[in-house]
Design a protein around this motif. Structure first.
Motif, short mmCIF file in Angstrom:
data_model
loop_
_atom_site.label_atom_id
_atom_site.label_comp_id
_atom_site.label_asym_id
_atom_site.label_seq_id
_atom_site.Cartn_x
_atom_site.Cartn_y
_atom_site.Cartn_z
N UNK A 1 0.84 -1.20 0.00
CA UNK A 1 0.00 0.00 0.00
C UNK A 1 0.87 1.25 0.00
N UNK A 2 1.98 1.21 0.75
CA UNK A 2 2.89 2.35 0.80
C UNK A 2 3.52 2.61 -0.57
N UNK A 3 3.87 1.54 -1.28
CA UNK A 3 4.54 1.67 -2.57
C UNK A 3 3.58 2.02 -3.71
N UNK A 4 2.39 1.41 -3.70
CA UNK A 4 1.50 1.48 -4.86
C UNK A 4 0.20 2.20 -4.61
N UNK A 5 -0.02 2.66 -3.37
CA UNK A 5 -1.29 3.28 -3.03
C UNK A 5 -2.24 2.27 -2.42
N UNK A 6 -3.15 2.75 -1.58
CA UNK A 6 -4.05 1.85 -0.88
C UNK A 6 -4.94 1.09 -1.86
N UNK A 7 -5.25 1.68 -2.99
CA UNK A 7 -6.07 1.00 -4.00
C UNK A 7 -5.23 0.46 -5.16
N UNK A 8 -3.90 0.56 -5.01
CA UNK A 8 -3.04 0.19 -6.12
C UNK A 8 -2.41 -1.18 -6.03
N UNK A 9 -2.60 -1.88 -4.92
CA UNK A 9 -2.04 -3.22 -4.75
C UNK A 9 -3.18 -4.23 -4.69
N UNK A 10 -3.03 -5.33 -5.41
CA UNK A 10 -4.08 -6.34 -5.42
C UNK A 10 -3.94 -7.26 -4.21
N UNK A 11 -5.03 -7.89 -3.83
CA UNK A 11 -5.01 -8.84 -2.73
C UNK A 11 -4.11 -10.04 -3.06
N UNK B 1 8.28 7.24 15.05
CA UNK B 1 9.68 7.22 14.66
C UNK B 1 10.26 5.81 14.67
N UNK B 2 9.72 4.95 15.50
CA UNK B 2 10.32 3.64 15.71
C UNK B 2 9.63 2.53 14.92
N UNK B 3 8.72 2.90 14.03
CA UNK B 3 8.04 1.90 13.22
C UNK B 3 8.75 1.72 11.89
N UNK B 4 9.37 0.56 11.70
CA UNK B 4 10.08 0.25 10.46
C UNK B 4 9.56 -1.05 9.89
N UNK B 5 9.64 -1.17 8.57
CA UNK B 5 9.26 -2.44 7.95
C UNK B 5 10.47 -3.36 7.89
N UNK B 6 10.32 -4.50 7.23
CA UNK B 6 11.39 -5.50 7.18
C UNK B 6 12.63 -4.98 6.47
N UNK B 7 12.47 -3.97 5.63
CA UNK B 7 13.61 -3.39 4.91
C UNK B 7 14.18 -2.17 5.62
N UNK B 8 13.64 -1.84 6.79
CA UNK B 8 14.13 -0.69 7.53
C UNK B 8 13.53 0.63 7.10
N UNK B 9 12.50 0.58 6.25
CA UNK B 9 11.87 1.81 5.76
C UNK B 9 10.65 2.18 6.60
N UNK B 10 10.21 3.43 6.44
CA UNK B 10 9.02 3.91 7.14
C UNK B 10 7.78 3.70 6.26
N UNK B 11 7.49 2.45 5.95
CA UNK B 11 6.34 2.18 5.08
C UNK B 11 5.03 2.58 5.75
N UNK B 12 4.96 2.48 7.07
CA UNK B 12 3.72 2.88 7.74
C UNK B 12 3.48 4.37 7.56
N UNK B 13 4.55 5.17 7.57
CA UNK B 13 4.40 6.61 7.38
C UNK B 13 3.82 6.90 6.01
#
Length: 221
Positions: A24-34, A103-115
């Motif tokens: 969702x972070x990369x492609x948009x909330x409506x841009x990634x398929x299930x 600040x302390x929320x990171x994904x598996x790649x160390x990025x702030x995907x939640x942000x």
């Protein structure tokens, strides 16, 4: 598409949540398929998202619930310190409780995907109710939002909500913009950028409401 790194301590449902957040972070909330989310989570069943969450909206809610729960302990500790120091009416302190745990929320790649995910969600938000984002109501965040609303009780709730979304986007932008960069590239360190942004946030959230009627404005007929 790379799958999430193997982790025996993460169950399948949580892997779907983390995969959904990243895509969702990369492609948009409506841009990634299930189907893409299930594949990234390492699920052979392409209907795994529907099975666990029912829908895209259900997965979005699960991402919020998962991350909100992760931040609750830190927010609780920050509230406790603020209470002990008599700072529960201080705008900067309250806004730090609301924002800084991210600040302390990171994904598996160390990025702030939640942000990035949250930014996209907030840009679509239309609710005029203060603090209404995902429907999640973790107690410590709810308490911090209540304190913030009391602190700016001189502005209407819909204005307070609009400002809260605006300052949240300011904070999230700093996380995304400065991640993985060095001081030479931006001319300032992340702590300096964050401090300046927090000061901007306090001013934007707490300024008095000044509405000047437009000269020559006429009512719609």
């Amino acid at each position: 598409m790379d799958a999430l790194p193997a982790a025996e301590t993460i169950d399948g449902k949580t892997r779907l949540i983390l995969a959904g957040e990243q895509l969702f972070a990369q492609n948009g909330i409506n841009g990634a398929s299930m189907r893409e989310i299930a594949t990234k989570a390492g699920q052979g069943n392409h209907a795994a998202v529907q099975y666990h969450f029912g829908s895209r909206e259900g997965l979005v809610r699960a991402i919020f619930d998962y991350r909100m729960e992760q931040m609750e302990a830190e927010r609780g500790a920050m509230l406790q310190r603020a209470r002990a120091m008599g700072r529960l009416k201080d705008a900067r302190t309250i806004l730090e409780i609301i924002l800084l745990p991210q600040l302390h929320l990171h994904d598996a790649d160390g990025n702030h995907s939640y942000a990035s995910f949250l930014s996209q969600y907030l840009l679509q938000s239309r609710s005029p109710e203060f603090g209404d984002f995902s429907g999640s109501e973790p107690p410590h965040l709810t308490e911090a939002l209540r304190l913030m609303r009391e602190r700016v009780d001189y502005i209407p709730p819909y204005v307070a909500q609009r400002r809260l979304i605006s300052v949240s986007l300011m904070f999230l932008n700093i996380l995304m913009r400065h991640h993985g960069t060095d001081e030479a590239e931006f001319g300032e360190s992340f702590p300096d950028a964050l401090e300046d942004t927090m000061e901007q946030i306090v001013g934007s959230m707490c300024m008095p409401l000044r509405l000047v009627p437009t000269q020559g404005a006429t009512s719609d007929s």
